[in-house]
Design a protein around this motif. Structure first.
Motif, PDB file in Angstrom:
ATOM      1  N   SER A  94      -6.294   3.039  -0.801  1.00  0.00           N
ATOM      2  CA  SER A  94      -5.540   4.241  -0.490  1.00  0.00           C
ATOM      3  C   SER A  94      -5.770   4.592   0.993  1.00  0.00           C
ATOM      4  O   SER A  94      -6.903   4.545   1.473  1.00  0.00           O
ATOM      5  N   GLY A  95      -4.684   4.898   1.706  1.00  0.00           N
ATOM      6  CA  GLY A  95      -4.782   5.229   3.127  1.00  0.00           C
ATOM      7  C   GLY A  95      -4.461   4.049   4.036  1.00  0.00           C
ATOM      8  O   GLY A  95      -4.214   4.228   5.229  1.00  0.00           O
ATOM      9  N   ASP A  96      -4.477   2.839   3.475  1.00  0.00           N
ATOM     10  CA  ASP A  96      -4.146   1.654   4.275  1.00  0.00           C
ATOM     11  C   ASP A  96      -2.642   1.625   4.575  1.00  0.00           C
ATOM     12  O   ASP A  96      -1.838   2.260   3.882  1.00  0.00           O
ATOM     13  N   HIS A  97      -2.308   0.856   5.582  1.00  0.00           N
ATOM     14  CA  HIS A  97      -0.911   0.747   6.024  1.00  0.00           C
ATOM     15  C   HIS A  97      -0.482  -0.725   6.024  1.00  0.00           C
ATOM     16  O   HIS A  97      -1.273  -1.597   6.369  1.00  0.00           O
ATOM     17  N   VAL A  98       0.764  -0.950   5.614  1.00  0.00           N
ATOM     18  CA  VAL A  98       1.314  -2.298   5.521  1.00  0.00           C
ATOM     19  C   VAL A  98       2.615  -2.369   6.311  1.00  0.00           C
ATOM     20  O   VAL A  98       3.400  -1.413   6.301  1.00  0.00           O
TER      21      VAL A  98
END
Ligand SMILES: *Cc1c(COP(=O)(O)O)cnc(C)c1O
Length: 380
Positions: A94-98
């Motif tokens: 959660s909070g990661d970016h792709v």
């Protein structure tokens, strides 16, 4: 066991590494169906195999072969291409970016958006025909995965892997390339700077339309890779030993099949490119393709066996032409020895970006004049 890095892909493939069964001297490997393996009296697993969900000897031969073909450190086979793709995204928190592509394999894009929503992961999509737009989307430290697909389904635009690798390097993100359409015969993303390569082995790698399988190959044997391996095991995303065996048989002719499909696809693309009933032929091998220069740089020996054609007259005309084809079979999927045609917008359904006048063609290994003749009679 062959460890000779100088052997060409053709040789590696034809011999499936040339492994000989130590017990029987069989050249063709057996199918190891055993779920479990005996511990030694010293309580150790001397051959490294423990249980079916962790590793399997039939799959392992395939995995070594794939790692060598893609010049990676390690490889795993999984139950499907979707299993392979989702295993990589499941490492995110959660909070990661792709960052992924606006045009890419439909089912991955759709799943990724839903998954990201559910787990608090943010996703940005870039236009695969404009790599510079990708640069602005990277958030150093926050972007964990950059996902590209080249050539991209179903426009077959090509993304410059080396260029994207340069952009991603040092940002803390991992570059994963869905190389299903290119295959290791035409492009080796790890040599161009990718961290991970993914294939739907259901397509060219098996090539005979009788196995559903996926593959991941890594450039680094690191903590992230152990996590991916763990996801395969704990989620049971494993390939059955019989399917691994079929895939090991099918892959031996990969080089011949891919080269023939490329040659025929190029001939078909050129033949119909200036046809008055056609809006455009989408094929990276054509000089007028927007990403032809990128394709020429990173695809070696051919531009793939897939192409799309947009027909004048919209959806009714495209569907009518598909109905009139006799050799090309109307079916989804691709990369087999038999040629297929698909009205792509129909299968992608609501929200698709694919024009409704487009037919996608998978060019098999039939006689190319028969294929051209089939399309000509359907268009006439
Ligand atoms: C088919 C395909 C997938 C999904 O693979 P399955 O084996 O069908 O799960 C992923 N990416 C691309 C480019 C594909 O063509």
């Amino acid at each position: 066991m062959s460890k000779d890095k100088n052997l060409s892909p053709q040789t590696l493939l034809a011999q499936a590494l040339g492994w000989v069964d130590r017990k029987t001297s069989a050249l063709i490997p057996p199918i190891y169906n055993s779920v479990t393996y005996e511990r030694g009296p010293d309580n150790s697993y001397s051959n490294g195999f423990i249980y079916s969900r962790n590793a399997n000897p039939t799959s392992q031969q395939l995995e070594r072969l794939l790692a060598e073909l893609e010049t990676g450190k390690d490889a795993i086979v999984l139950a499907s291409g979707m299993s392979a793709a989702t295993a990589t995204f499941m490492t995110l928190k959660s909070g990661d970016h792709v960052v992924a592509q606006s045009v890419m394999y439909w089912a991955i894009k759709k799943w990724l958006i839903g998954f990201a929503n559910q787990w608090g992961i943010s996703v940005d999509l870039f236009d695969p025909e404009d790599t510079t737009s990708l640069k602005k989307l990277i958030r150093p430290g926050e972007t964990k995965l950059v996902w590209i697909e080249t050539p991209a389904n179903p426009t077959f635009s090509c993304v410059d892997i080396a260029e994207v690798a340069k952009i991603v390097k040092g940002s803390g993100a991992r570059l994963c390339v869905d190389s299903t359409i290119a295959t290791p015969i035409l492009t080796r993303p790890i040599e161009l700077g990718a961290d991970v390569v993914m294939h739907s082995a259901t397509k060219y790698l098996n090539g005979h339309g009788d196995v559903t399988a996926g593959v991941l190959i890594t450039a680094h044997d690191d903590e992230w890779w152990r996590q991916v391996r763990g996801i395969r095991s704990s989620h049971g995303k494993i390939l059955s030993p019989s399917d691994a065996w079929l895939l090991l048989r099918g892959i031996r002719t990969l080089d011949l099949r891919v080269r023939q499909s490329c040659k025929s696809a190029m001939a078909i693309a050129k033949h119909f490119d200036s046809n008055s009933k056609i809006i455009e032929v989408l094929y990276p091998g054509l000089g007028n393709s927007l990403t032809h220069d990128i394709a020429s740089k990173q695809m070696e020996g051919g531009f793939g066996g897939m192409l799309s054609i947009r027909f004048k007259g919209g959806q009714p005309r495209a569907v009518e032409i598909a109905a009139k084809l006799k050799i090309f079979k109307r079916a989804t999927s691709f990369g087999g020895v038999e040629s297929l045609v698909e009205h792509r917008a129909s299968i992608e359904g609501e929200g698709t970006l694919v024009p409704d006048d487009l037919l996608r063609f998978s060019v098999g290994i039939e006689n190319v004049d028969d294929l051209i003749g089939d399309l000509e009679q359907a268009i006439a």
